[in-house]
Design a protein around this motif. Structure first.
Motif, PDB file in Angstrom:
ATOM      1  N   ASN A  20      -0.800   7.310  -6.481  1.00  0.00           N
ATOM      2  CA  ASN A  20      -1.361   6.287  -7.360  1.00  0.00           C
ATOM      3  C   ASN A  20      -0.310   5.650  -8.248  1.00  0.00           C
ATOM      4  O   ASN A  20      -0.420   4.465  -8.613  1.00  0.00           O
ATOM      5  CB  ASN A  20      -2.484   6.890  -8.210  1.00  0.00           C
ATOM      6  CG  ASN A  20      -3.674   7.314  -7.360  1.00  0.00           C
ATOM      7  OD1 ASN A  20      -3.927   6.730  -6.303  1.00  0.00           O
ATOM      8  ND2 ASN A  20      -4.403   8.336  -7.810  1.00  0.00           N
TER       9      ASN A  20
ATOM     10  N   ASP B 234      -4.785  -1.890   8.568  1.00  0.00           N
ATOM     11  CA  ASP B 234      -5.198  -2.803   7.503  1.00  0.00           C
ATOM     12  C   ASP B 234      -3.955  -3.199   6.714  1.00  0.00           C
ATOM     13  O   ASP B 234      -3.354  -2.362   6.040  1.00  0.00           O
ATOM     14  CB  ASP B 234      -6.207  -2.119   6.585  1.00  0.00           C
ATOM     15  CG  ASP B 234      -6.792  -3.063   5.544  1.00  0.00           C
ATOM     16  OD1 ASP B 234      -6.164  -4.109   5.260  1.00  0.00           O
ATOM     17  OD2 ASP B 234      -7.876  -2.755   5.007  1.00  0.00           O
TER      18      ASP B 234
ATOM     19  N   GLN C  50      -3.853   4.199   4.013  1.00  0.00           N
ATOM     20  CA  GLN C  50      -4.357   4.491   5.356  1.00  0.00           C
ATOM     21  C   GLN C  50      -3.526   5.631   5.946  1.00  0.00           C
ATOM     22  O   GLN C  50      -2.312   5.510   6.119  1.00  0.00           O
ATOM     23  CB  GLN C  50      -4.308   3.255   6.247  1.00  0.00           C
ATOM     24  CG  GLN C  50      -2.989   2.507   6.273  1.00  0.00           C
ATOM     25  CD  GLN C  50      -3.106   1.176   6.996  1.00  0.00           C
ATOM     26  OE1 GLN C  50      -3.828   1.042   7.967  1.00  0.00           O
ATOM     27  NE2 GLN C  50      -2.378   0.179   6.504  1.00  0.00           N
TER      28      GLN C  50
ATOM     29  N   GLU D 272      -8.359   4.717  11.342  1.00  0.00           N
ATOM     30  CA  GLU D 272      -9.052   3.422  11.279  1.00  0.00           C
ATOM     31  C   GLU D 272      -8.087   2.352  11.767  1.00  0.00           C
ATOM     32  O   GLU D 272      -6.873   2.584  11.811  1.00  0.00           O
ATOM     33  CB  GLU D 272      -9.473   3.127   9.835  1.00  0.00           C
ATOM     34  CG  GLU D 272      -8.293   3.057   8.884  1.00  0.00           C
ATOM     35  CD  GLU D 272      -8.692   3.059   7.410  1.00  0.00           C
ATOM     36  OE1 GLU D 272      -7.955   2.445   6.610  1.00  0.00           O
ATOM     37  OE2 GLU D 272      -9.719   3.663   7.068  1.00  0.00           O
TER      38      GLU D 272
ATOM     39  N   GLU E 172      -3.629  -4.579   4.029  1.00  0.00           N
ATOM     40  CA  GLU E 172      -3.808  -4.454   2.587  1.00  0.00           C
ATOM     41  C   GLU E 172      -3.655  -3.017   2.098  1.00  0.00           C
ATOM     42  O   GLU E 172      -3.654  -2.778   0.896  1.00  0.00           O
ATOM     43  CB  GLU E 172      -5.192  -4.987   2.188  1.00  0.00           C
ATOM     44  CG  GLU E 172      -5.415  -6.449   2.530  1.00  0.00           C
ATOM     45  CD  GLU E 172      -4.398  -7.361   1.866  1.00  0.00           C
ATOM     46  OE1 GLU E 172      -4.111  -7.142   0.667  1.00  0.00           O
ATOM     47  OE2 GLU E 172      -3.897  -8.289   2.530  1.00  0.00           O
ATOM     48  N   LYS E 173      -3.538  -2.066   3.032  1.00  0.00           N
ATOM     49  CA  LYS E 173      -3.423  -0.658   2.645  1.00  0.00           C
ATOM     50  C   LYS E 173      -2.037  -0.121   3.008  1.00  0.00           C
ATOM     51  O   LYS E 173      -1.461  -0.527   4.024  1.00  0.00           O
ATOM     52  CB  LYS E 173      -4.497   0.175   3.351  1.00  0.00           C
ATOM     53  CG  LYS E 173      -5.926  -0.204   2.977  1.00  0.00           C
ATOM     54  CD  LYS E 173      -6.922   0.675   3.729  1.00  0.00           C
ATOM     55  CE  LYS E 173      -8.354   0.294   3.410  1.00  0.00           C
ATOM     56  NZ  LYS E 173      -9.332   1.154   4.137  1.00  0.00           N
TER      57      LYS E 173
ATOM     58  N   ASP F 195      -7.266   8.226  -1.901  1.00  0.00           N
ATOM     59  CA  ASP F 195      -7.918   6.939  -2.167  1.00  0.00           C
ATOM     60  C   ASP F 195      -7.778   6.069  -0.921  1.00  0.00           C
ATOM     61  O   ASP F 195      -6.763   5.423  -0.707  1.00  0.00           O
ATOM     62  CB  ASP F 195      -7.261   6.255  -3.369  1.00  0.00           C
ATOM     63  CG  ASP F 195      -7.954   4.943  -3.739  1.00  0.00           C
ATOM     64  OD1 ASP F 195      -8.854   4.508  -2.987  1.00  0.00           O
ATOM     65  OD2 ASP F 195      -7.566   4.346  -4.760  1.00  0.00           O
ATOM     66  N   ARG F 196      -8.814   6.055  -0.088  1.00  0.00           N
ATOM     67  CA  ARG F 196      -8.748   5.338   1.182  1.00  0.00           C
ATOM     68  C   ARG F 196      -8.887   3.827   1.008  1.00  0.00           C
ATOM     69  O   ARG F 196      -8.722   3.077   1.983  1.00  0.00           O
ATOM     70  CB  ARG F 196      -9.835   5.878   2.118  1.00  0.00           C
ATOM     71  CG  ARG F 196      -9.647   7.344   2.496  1.00  0.00           C
ATOM     72  CD  ARG F 196      -8.508   7.534   3.473  1.00  0.00           C
ATOM     73  NE  ARG F 196      -8.826   6.909   4.740  1.00  0.00           N
ATOM     74  CZ  ARG F 196      -9.573   7.472   5.687  1.00  0.00           C
ATOM     75  NH1 ARG F 196     -10.042   8.704   5.502  1.00  0.00           N
ATOM     76  NH2 ARG F 196      -9.817   6.838   6.811  1.00  0.00           N
ATOM     77  N   ASP F 197      -9.172   3.366  -0.213  1.00  0.00           N
ATOM     78  CA  ASP F 197      -9.159   1.924  -0.455  1.00  0.00           C
ATOM     79  C   ASP F 197      -7.729   1.409  -0.620  1.00  0.00           C
ATOM     80  O   ASP F 197      -7.472   0.216  -0.427  1.00  0.00           O
ATOM     81  CB  ASP F 197      -9.971   1.586  -1.717  1.00  0.00           C
ATOM     82  CG  ASP F 197     -11.460   1.822  -1.520  1.00  0.00           C
ATOM     83  OD1 ASP F 197     -11.935   1.685  -0.366  1.00  0.00           O
ATOM     84  OD2 ASP F 197     -12.140   2.162  -2.502  1.00  0.00           O
ATOM     85  N   GLN F 198      -6.824   2.321  -0.965  1.00  0.00           N
ATOM     86  CA  GLN F 198      -5.429   1.939  -1.191  1.00  0.00           C
ATOM     87  C   GLN F 198      -4.502   2.375  -0.063  1.00  0.00           C
ATOM     88  O   GLN F 198      -3.474   1.739   0.183  1.00  0.00           O
ATOM     89  CB  GLN F 198      -4.926   2.553  -2.504  1.00  0.00           C
ATOM     90  CG  GLN F 198      -5.661   2.100  -3.746  1.00  0.00           C
ATOM     91  CD  GLN F 198      -5.256   0.709  -4.177  1.00  0.00           C
ATOM     92  OE1 GLN F 198      -4.308   0.136  -3.659  1.00  0.00           O
ATOM     93  NE2 GLN F 198      -5.989   0.155  -5.131  1.00  0.00           N
TER      94      GLN F 198
END
Length: 426
Positions: free
Chosen positions: A418, A206, A238, A203, A208-209, A233-236
């Protein structure tokens, strides 16, 4: 996926020595004549539309367009060339007609300046003749440049530069099929011409990641990491993937990885990078991490996860390097007594790097190897030099490849990732 130990055993047989090693000899001769011309369009963000870079070859008094590529999103470009004389030009294709038109930004390298790549015979080079760090500016419309080539000759158009800097792809794309992993091992020159090398994204970047860099091993491709990526966890995070011909000398690979990460850092200014490597990729990654720290780069690599890495090298690779008619170059570095492996442990990992070592022990009974995971001997996976620096050492009842899809590995891996997020939130 073929296991590298089985490959080495087969390669010692007289049955395969004729065809495979003849092709390998030709590949390595071609590889030794390959050099890189690379640079950056400094003001690429000011241009409208994609930027194309043209490589001209100079033979006697004639100048001929030889290759044409788009720049990467970072503005970088690169070409794989043979010894010769070259020059560069570029333009922004504002109307996407694949041709330079009046009113479009354009420029040349120098006046133009000639770029000379001498042969090894002429200059006594040992693949040190790369020309990198070139900078070109695109001038605003107004300067008439009349000799850009027609792009009707599609054979000139490569689409992608040699070095991939954040090229967006999917793990199921054909570029990552297993056949290409084998190609990079046995035919590195063909791999580079066909696929290039570098770091792929899933992607757009980002800020933020946190980037997580995956490094595959011998005969591997990024697709092997699919189970781990799917559970991430792809929100956290990349995921990034270093894709390279695994038959090349490991010092060259780790240096290329370092330079590629530096170029991405200079563009995206990330300050944290996590590294995950499988098999021989762990050796490449450790060498990269040390070089990255030695050159004073500020990005904080604070997590290094190695999986089934032959930390002590491979006696089978050593035998192959000594007895095969032609040796895969990386076999020399996999020799337990190689300069590469000895240098790998002369200095410890940088302060702040938390190394977590995973290994499998579900191996085969073999006349050629002691206790193993089906590919790497446990003695090598558990080399004391790697263990003494590892924060944790975890063994799993998995073989060399199944470990990447192990629920136990994935659960522990995600716990490590995490925990970093939780610490940064405190």
């Amino acid at each position: 996926m073929k296991r590298i130990s089985i490959i080495l055993i087969l390669c010692m047989s007289t049955l395969l020595s004729g065809c495979i090693f003849k092709d390998l000899k030709e590949e390595l001769a071609e590889f030794d004549q390959n050099y890189v011309i690379a640079g950056k369009i400094s003001n690429h963000e000011q241009a409208t539309g994609p930027v194309l870079v043209i490589l001209y070859s100079h033979l006697e008094a004639k100048r001929t367009a030889q290759q044409i590529v788009f720049t990467e999103a970072t503005g970088d470009f690169s070409f794989l060339v043979h010894p010769g004389r070259y020059s560069l030009a570029a333009f922004s294709d504002a109307n996407s007609n694949m041709a330079w038109d009046m009113g479009e930004f354009a420029g040349r390298y120098g006046a133009p300046d000639e770029i000379a790549i001498p042969s090894q015979t002429d200059a006594g080079l040992s693949n040190d003749g790369n020309v990198t760090g070139l900078e070109m500016d695109l001038k605003p419309p107004g300067e008439t440049l009349t000799d850009f080539p027609s792009l009707d000759d599609t054979s000139l158009f490569e689409a992608k530069s040699l070095v991939r800097l954040g090229t967006i792809a999917k793990l199921e794309d054909t570029i990552f099929v297993q056949e290409n992993g084998s190609l990079g091992y046995w035919k590195p020159a063909t791999f580079l011409k066909k696929l290039g090398f570098g770091i792929y994204f899933l992607e757009p970047f980002d800020p933020e990641k946190i980037p997580v860099l995956f490094v595959h091993g011998a005969v591997g491709t990024p697709i092997g990491f699919s189970p781990m990526v799917e559970a991430m966890d792809r929100d956290q995070f990349q995921p990034w993937f270093f894709y390279y011909p695994s038959g090349v000398r490991l010092t060259s690979v780790s240096t290329a990885l370092n330079e590629t990460v530096v170029m991405l850092r200079d563009t995206y200014h990330f300050n944290k990078l996590l590294v995950t490597a499988h098999s021989m990729g762990g050796l490449v990654s450790r060498a990269f991490i040390k070089e990255y720290a030695r050159t004073g780069n500020p990005a904080d690599i604070n997590l290094f996860v190695s999986i089934s890495t032959p930390w002590g090298g491979s006696y089978m690779a050593a035998k192959g390097a000594k007895k095969a008619p032609v040796a895969v170059p990386s076999w020399h570095d996999m020799d337990p007594d190689s300069d590469f492996l000895q240098d790998l442990y002369t200095t410890p990992l940088p302060m702040g790097v938390s190394h977590h070592l995973f290994f499998g022990f579900k191996g085969d009974c073999s006349l050629f190897m002691a206790n193993n995971d089906g590919t790497v001997e446990l003695e090598s996976e558990l080399d004391y030099r790697a263990q003494r620096e590892a924060r944790t050492t975890t063994g799993l009842n998995e073989d060399h490849m199944s470990i990447l899809a192990s629920n136990e590995l994935i659960d522990e891996y995600n716990r490590l990732l995490n925990s970093l997020v939780e610490k940064s939130d405190r």
